[in-house]
Scaffold this motif. Structure first.
Motif, mmCIF file in Angstrom:
data_model
loop_
_atom_site.group_PDB
_atom_site.id
_atom_site.type_symbol
_atom_site.label_atom_id
_atom_site.label_comp_id
_atom_site.label_asym_id
_atom_site.label_seq_id
_atom_site.Cartn_x
_atom_site.Cartn_y
_atom_site.Cartn_z
ATOM 1 N N HIS A 117 82.141 73.822 -42.683
ATOM 2 C CA HIS A 117 81.201 72.725 -42.928
ATOM 3 C C HIS A 117 81.879 71.358 -42.845
ATOM 4 N N CYS B 225 73.089 72.953 -39.271
ATOM 5 C CA CYS B 225 73.888 74.065 -39.803
ATOM 6 C C CYS B 225 73.038 74.864 -40.778
ATOM 7 N N CYS C 234 73.757 75.466 -43.684
ATOM 8 C CA CYS C 234 73.889 74.860 -45.012
ATOM 9 C C CYS C 234 72.863 73.748 -45.204
HETATM 10 ZN ZN LIG Z 1 77.254 73.341 -42.767
#
Ligand SMILES: [Zn+2]
Length: 405
Positions: A251, A261, A263
């Motif tokens: 990340h 992403c 996330c």
């Molecule tokens: Zn990420």
């Protein structure tokens, strides 16, 4: 009420000595007390006390060894200490998207059995997560006609941000909720202590104990599968960060406002290099939906598919950029690229190496070695088991301390 004469510091010191003695025996195999005292630069009396405690806890045992005299002739038998391998059964688990890999090991780390438990859902609620682990363990123990009650401990590896010191998962792609405290959930479901840790940290532990990191003090392990992970060994120890949120190499940002992403942020390295990113890039237009793995993309590229070749080439360039950043930050002895897949060719091309060289600050010294380690399917679970053995050792030694006061 009378207070114990032992101060907390002396207890800590005694525990530290016991663990150092145990670690030395784990590293060296069968070893006499006098050699332990010499190696640890402590008195024979201290070692005698520590080994007596470790024997009473069932962690080590005495065996009769044969001493060699200086002339090379057989000497009289002497007492050696070694791990009591049969004393504890430890389970290591890796939670992946489609299955849980489980390995059972004895206290010396020898495999007793292994198992694969398929998952219906890649993401589970915390309660489903724990009950699925319970079922997977039951099936595994049944393979040796045993039961979960026989386990001394269970160690669980998951992707994501994990505070291992308190079994707290900040976030994981395997779990539907954020900020989950697993202490109560695990102790209610399982009859033995359980430990959760970030999976890349477990691989770093496995590399250190029985992989390419053996004997190295400072090295990095980059794991590549669904996402991209990092394990950091500094001065022989795993570095976790204050909140258990460190080492999130996947990340780190490689593109301003770049690809989305998993996330939720944009421009993360794994949004270009992780398996999911490559498959997403190939199937985004609704074409190539039959592609399921990075190996499939490699096969396409080899057969002349330009899109597949360009997706792999971009992943390689992003990976090279990320690795050069790691070298600039840590200057490690070695970077180990670790994974189960056989498709790392796109990350090791001459172009990727050139990208790394161009990104590393220029000095008159060779770059750290970058080594690729293809593990078997049980890589992650073995790392989890290694961590479990370590944690069981600490728990048993703490119990000794509690009993002694
Ligand atoms: Zn990420």
């Amino acid at each position: 009420m009378l207070k114990s004469k032992a101060s907390p510091i002396s207890l800590e010191q005694r525990n530290a000595t016991r663990l150092r003695v145990l670690e030395h025996i784990r590293t060296k195999g069968a070893v006499p007390r006098i050699e332990i005292a010499s190696a640890l630069q402590t008195s024979p009396a201290t070692v005698t006390a520590a080994t007596a405690d470790l024997i009473s806890a069932g962690l080590i045992k005495e065996i009769e060894g044969e001493a060699q005299s200086k002339s090379g002739k057989r000497g009289r038998p002497k007492v050696l200490l070694q791990l009591d391998g049969q004393s504890f059964l430890v389970a290591g688990l890796k939670i992946a998207r489609q299955m849980i890999s489980i390995i059972l090991v004895d206290f010396e780390g020898n495999e007793v059995t292994s198992h694969k438990f398929p998952l219906d859902n890649a993401r589970m609620s915390p309660t489903d997560f724990v009950s699925t682990i319970q079922k997977a363990l039951e099936e595994t123990c049944a393979k040796i006609d045993g039961s979960v009650e026989q386990l001394a401990g269970v160690s669980i590896g998951v992707a994501g941000q994990v505070d291992a010191s308190r079994n707290f998962v900040h976030w994981s792609s395997s779990i539907t909720e954020r900020n989950v405290d697993f202490r109560g959930l695990l102790s209610n479901q399982l009859p033995c202590p359980a430990f959760i840790e970030n999976d890349a940290n477990l691989v770093a532990k496995a590399e250190q104990l029985f992989g390419l990191g053996k004997g190295l003090k400072n090295f990095l392990v980059v794991t590549i599968e669904h996402g991209v992970g990092l394990g950091i060994i500094l001065d022989g120890k795993l570095y976790r960060g204050k909140r258990g949120c460190g080492a999130e190499f996947g990340h780190t940002k490689v593109q301003l406002d770049g690809a989305l992403c998993q996330c939720g942020q944009r421009g993360c390295l794994e949004a270009y290099v992780g398996d999911y990113a490559l498959i997403r890039e190939m199937t985004v237009t609704g074409q190539n939906n039959e592609l399921k793995t990075v190996s499939d993309i490699h096969d396409r590229a080899i057969s002349g598919n330009e899109r597949a070749a360009s997706v792999l080439a971009r992943a390689g360039q992003m990976f090279g950029l990320g690795v050069s950043n790691l070298i600039n930050l840590f200057d490690p002895e070695c970077i180990i690229v670790s994974g189960t897949q056989k498709s790392f060719e796109h990350l090791c091309t001459d172009e990727v190496m050139a990208r790394i060289r161009n990104g590393v600050i220029c000095v008159d010294a060779a770059l750290p070695e970058i080594r690729v380690h293809h593990w078997g399917d049980l890589m992650w679970a073995k790392g989890a088991a290694a961590y479990g053995i370590e944690q069981i050792s600490i728990l048993k030694v703490k119990e000794l301390a509690a009993n002694a006061t």
